[in-house]
Scaffold this motif. Structure first.
Motif, short mmCIF file in Angstrom:
data_model
loop_
_atom_site.label_atom_id
_atom_site.label_comp_id
_atom_site.label_asym_id
_atom_site.label_seq_id
_atom_site.Cartn_x
_atom_site.Cartn_y
_atom_site.Cartn_z
N SER A 107 38.89 23.28 9.13
CA SER A 107 38.30 23.97 10.28
C SER A 107 39.27 24.03 11.45
CB SER A 107 37.00 23.29 10.72
OG SER A 107 37.26 22.00 11.26
N ARG A 108 40.34 23.23 11.39
CA ARG A 108 41.34 23.22 12.46
C ARG A 108 42.46 24.23 12.21
NH1 ARG A 108 40.95 18.05 14.85
NH2 ARG A 108 42.48 18.79 16.38
N LEU A 109 42.41 24.93 11.09
CA LEU A 109 43.43 25.91 10.75
C LEU A 109 43.14 27.26 11.39
CD1 LEU A 109 43.78 25.14 6.95
CD2 LEU A 109 45.55 24.73 8.68
N ARG A 110 44.18 27.97 11.73
CA ARG A 110 44.03 29.35 12.17
C ARG A 110 43.96 30.26 10.93
NH1 ARG A 110 49.14 30.38 15.74
NH2 ARG A 110 50.07 29.51 13.85
N PRO A 111 43.20 31.34 10.99
CA PRO A 111 43.06 32.22 9.81
C PRO A 111 44.38 32.78 9.32
CG PRO A 111 41.38 32.73 11.45
CD PRO A 111 42.33 31.76 12.10
N GLU A 112 45.38 32.89 10.20
CA GLU A 112 46.66 33.47 9.78
C GLU A 112 47.60 32.44 9.15
OE1 GLU A 112 46.77 32.91 14.35
OE2 GLU A 112 45.35 33.51 12.79
N THR A 113 47.18 31.18 9.08
CA THR A 113 48.03 30.14 8.51
C THR A 113 48.10 30.27 6.98
OG1 THR A 113 47.45 28.60 10.28
CG2 THR A 113 48.37 27.64 8.29
N VAL A 114 49.29 30.08 6.43
CA VAL A 114 49.46 30.01 4.98
C VAL A 114 49.38 28.54 4.58
CG1 VAL A 114 51.07 30.32 3.06
CG2 VAL A 114 50.83 32.10 4.79
N VAL A 115 48.50 28.23 3.63
CA VAL A 115 48.28 26.84 3.22
C VAL A 115 48.76 26.68 1.78
CG1 VAL A 115 46.58 25.01 2.88
CG2 VAL A 115 46.31 26.64 4.77
N PHE A 116 49.67 25.75 1.59
CA PHE A 116 50.31 25.51 0.29
C PHE A 116 50.02 24.06 -0.11
CE2 PHE A 116 54.79 24.78 -1.70
CZ PHE A 116 54.25 24.81 -2.98
N ASP A 117 49.37 23.87 -1.25
CA ASP A 117 49.07 22.53 -1.75
C ASP A 117 49.89 22.30 -3.01
OD1 ASP A 117 48.00 20.07 -2.43
OD2 ASP A 117 45.95 20.66 -1.94
N THR A 118 50.76 21.29 -2.99
CA THR A 118 51.61 21.04 -4.16
C THR A 118 50.84 20.39 -5.30
OG1 THR A 118 52.33 18.87 -3.32
CG2 THR A 118 53.66 20.79 -2.72
N VAL A 119 49.60 19.92 -5.03
CA VAL A 119 48.76 19.41 -6.10
C VAL A 119 48.40 20.57 -7.04
CG1 VAL A 119 46.47 18.48 -6.63
CG2 VAL A 119 47.80 17.52 -4.74
N TYR A 120 48.49 20.36 -8.34
CA TYR A 120 48.13 21.44 -9.28
C TYR A 120 47.04 21.04 -10.26
CZ TYR A 120 51.40 18.92 -12.36
OH TYR A 120 52.04 17.96 -13.09
N ASN A 121 46.50 19.85 -10.12
CA ASN A 121 45.39 19.42 -10.98
C ASN A 121 44.34 18.75 -10.10
OD1 ASN A 121 43.72 18.58 -12.99
ND2 ASN A 121 45.12 17.14 -13.94
N PRO A 122 43.34 19.52 -9.61
CA PRO A 122 42.98 20.88 -10.00
C PRO A 122 43.87 21.93 -9.33
CG PRO A 122 41.50 20.15 -8.30
CD PRO A 122 42.37 18.96 -8.63
N GLU A 123 43.86 23.11 -9.90
CA GLU A 123 44.64 24.18 -9.32
C GLU A 123 44.13 24.55 -7.94
OE1 GLU A 123 45.87 28.86 -10.19
OE2 GLU A 123 44.58 27.77 -11.57
N ARG A 124 42.82 24.63 -7.80
CA ARG A 124 42.22 25.01 -6.52
C ARG A 124 41.60 23.77 -5.89
NH1 ARG A 124 42.28 29.35 -3.92
NH2 ARG A 124 40.73 29.88 -2.35
N THR A 125 42.35 23.07 -5.10
CA THR A 125 41.91 21.84 -4.47
C THR A 125 40.89 22.14 -3.38
OG1 THR A 125 43.69 21.97 -2.86
CG2 THR A 125 44.15 20.73 -4.89
N ARG A 126 40.26 21.08 -2.90
CA ARG A 126 39.32 21.26 -1.80
C ARG A 126 40.03 21.87 -0.58
NH1 ARG A 126 35.88 16.55 1.47
NH2 ARG A 126 35.20 17.91 3.17
N LEU A 127 41.26 21.41 -0.30
CA LEU A 127 42.01 21.96 0.82
C LEU A 127 42.16 23.47 0.68
CD1 LEU A 127 43.83 21.78 3.33
CD2 LEU A 127 45.74 21.28 1.78
N LEU A 128 42.52 23.95 -0.50
CA LEU A 128 42.71 25.38 -0.70
C LEU A 128 41.39 26.15 -0.66
CD1 LEU A 128 45.48 25.65 -3.45
CD2 LEU A 128 45.70 25.61 -0.96
#
Length: 357
Positions: A107-128
């Motif tokens: 909720s602290r992110l701006r909509p224009e921010t690109v978010v990259f999570d190096t975790v790949y298991n799961p592919e779509r993490t909660r952060l993403l």
């Protein structure tokens, strides 16, 4: 090493920037973590011209990394302070089996921010998931994983890597049990958001089967949801709901209209992660009330879930559920003033650019 190049390639593709030196000039980036991957990525970001900041739960490691690559550092507790263009998670937070954890309050992110999570298991993490629901562009760890593997392949063999084959192999094995995701779409949202009607329209467009999870539950129980609540209470209903949703997400080529409270249980949220896509149908409170009241038969099948009624109950339950809808959904579609067919068409357009390879 290949981590650095793979990460910069992945980010450059999302940002529409060059991978060359200075290609990220004018951008700011926050790297979470101070391990090997964080060191490689922070170095790549600095070399690409981005103002780079690191934060780690282990402050001495963050300080050492900042000195090594020539970037800034902030305390872990202050990681939400910088407003950045790129956020990179290099911590294991959110990795299986701790899939409900996140290293950053999205909720602290701006909509224009690109978010990259190096975790790949799961592919779509909660952060993403949460970042995507807030309008951010997201990059999964799979992108870096494939690119660094391809670069290694090319260094060893001197020939182009078969990236499509590598992606298929990862999906089929490395992501297990997340490789078990089915070609299914789950629609979530509050009662009256249009899930059943949209599911029917979307399924027709895709040539799939539409399934109303509540109707399956009622058929299995031999009674209406209101009767289940009357005879066994909400706990019994939620147990049945978990059984049904757990089974339905294992089916292929289905569009599932889930119950409004399906997101309340941790196990259900994990089950939703096995679907190809989860889409939140959102509507304003007046719209929800209008739709529910327009169908007395539907309203009679659903019990009140609070001691309040009408608008007060809707607002109370939405306050509880909306953060969970946002957490689970890969996309959010507003349904106010739209027909089910128009909503389905909007989802199909979104799917065209977001289908899993």
């Amino acid at each position: 090493n290949t981590d650095r190049s793979a990460a910069i390639e992945s980010l450059a593709a999302a940002l529409g920037r060059s991978t060359g030196r200075g290609g990220f000039k004018g951008l700011s980036a926050l790297v979470l973590g101070a391990g090997g991957a964080a060191r490689a990525i922070a170095h790549g970001l600095v070399q690409s011209g981005a103002r780079t900041i690191v934060a780690s739960r282990t402050q001495p490691r963050a300080d050492d990394l900042a000195r090594a690559v020539g970037c800034e550092v902030v305390a872990w507790d202050d990681r939400h302070t910088p407003g950045v263009d790129v956020l990179v998670n290099c911590t294991p937070i959110g990795m299986s089996p701790n899939v409900e954890e996140t290293p950053y309050d999205a909720s602290r992110l701006r909509p224009e921010t690109v978010v990259f999570d190096t975790v790949y298991n799961p592919e779509r993490t909660r952060l993403l998931r949460e970042a995507g629901a807030g309008g951010c562009r997201t990059v999964s760890g799979i992108e870096m994983f494939i690119r660094q593997g391809a670069l290694q392949f090319e260094l060893f063999t001197g020939t182009p890597a078969p990236r499509d084959v590598m992606r298929t192999a990862i999906t089929a094995s490395v992501l297990s049990p997340f490789a078990a995701r089915k070609r299914s779409i789950v629609l979530i949202g509050y009662r009256g958001s249009g899930k059943s009607a949209v599911a029917a329209s979307l399924a027709r467009r895709l040539g799939w089967q539409a399934i109303d999870a509540d109707l399956v539950l009622e058929e299995r129980a031999g009674k209406s949801i209101a009767e289940i609540f009357r005879d066994g209470g909400e706990q019994v209903f939620r147990e049945l709901e978990s059984q049904v949703i757990g089974e339905l997400v294992e089916r292929d080529e289905v569009v599932i209209a889930a119950g409004g409270g399906v997101v309340l249980r941790d196990g259900n949220r994990s089950a939703l992660g096995r679907a190809e896509h989860v889409i939140w149908l959102r509507a304003a409170v007046p719209t929800l009330l209008e739709r529910v009241n327009a169908d007395p038969a539907t309203a009679a099948r659903r019990p009140n879930l609070t001691t309040q009624g009408g608008e007060a109950e809707v607002r109370a339950l939405l306050a509880q559920r909306e953060p969970l809808y946002r957490q689970c959904a890969a996309a959010t579609v507003d349904t106010d003033g739209k027909t089910p067919d128009a909503i389905a068409a909007e989802i199909v357009q979104w799917l065209a650019g977001n289908r899993r390879k």
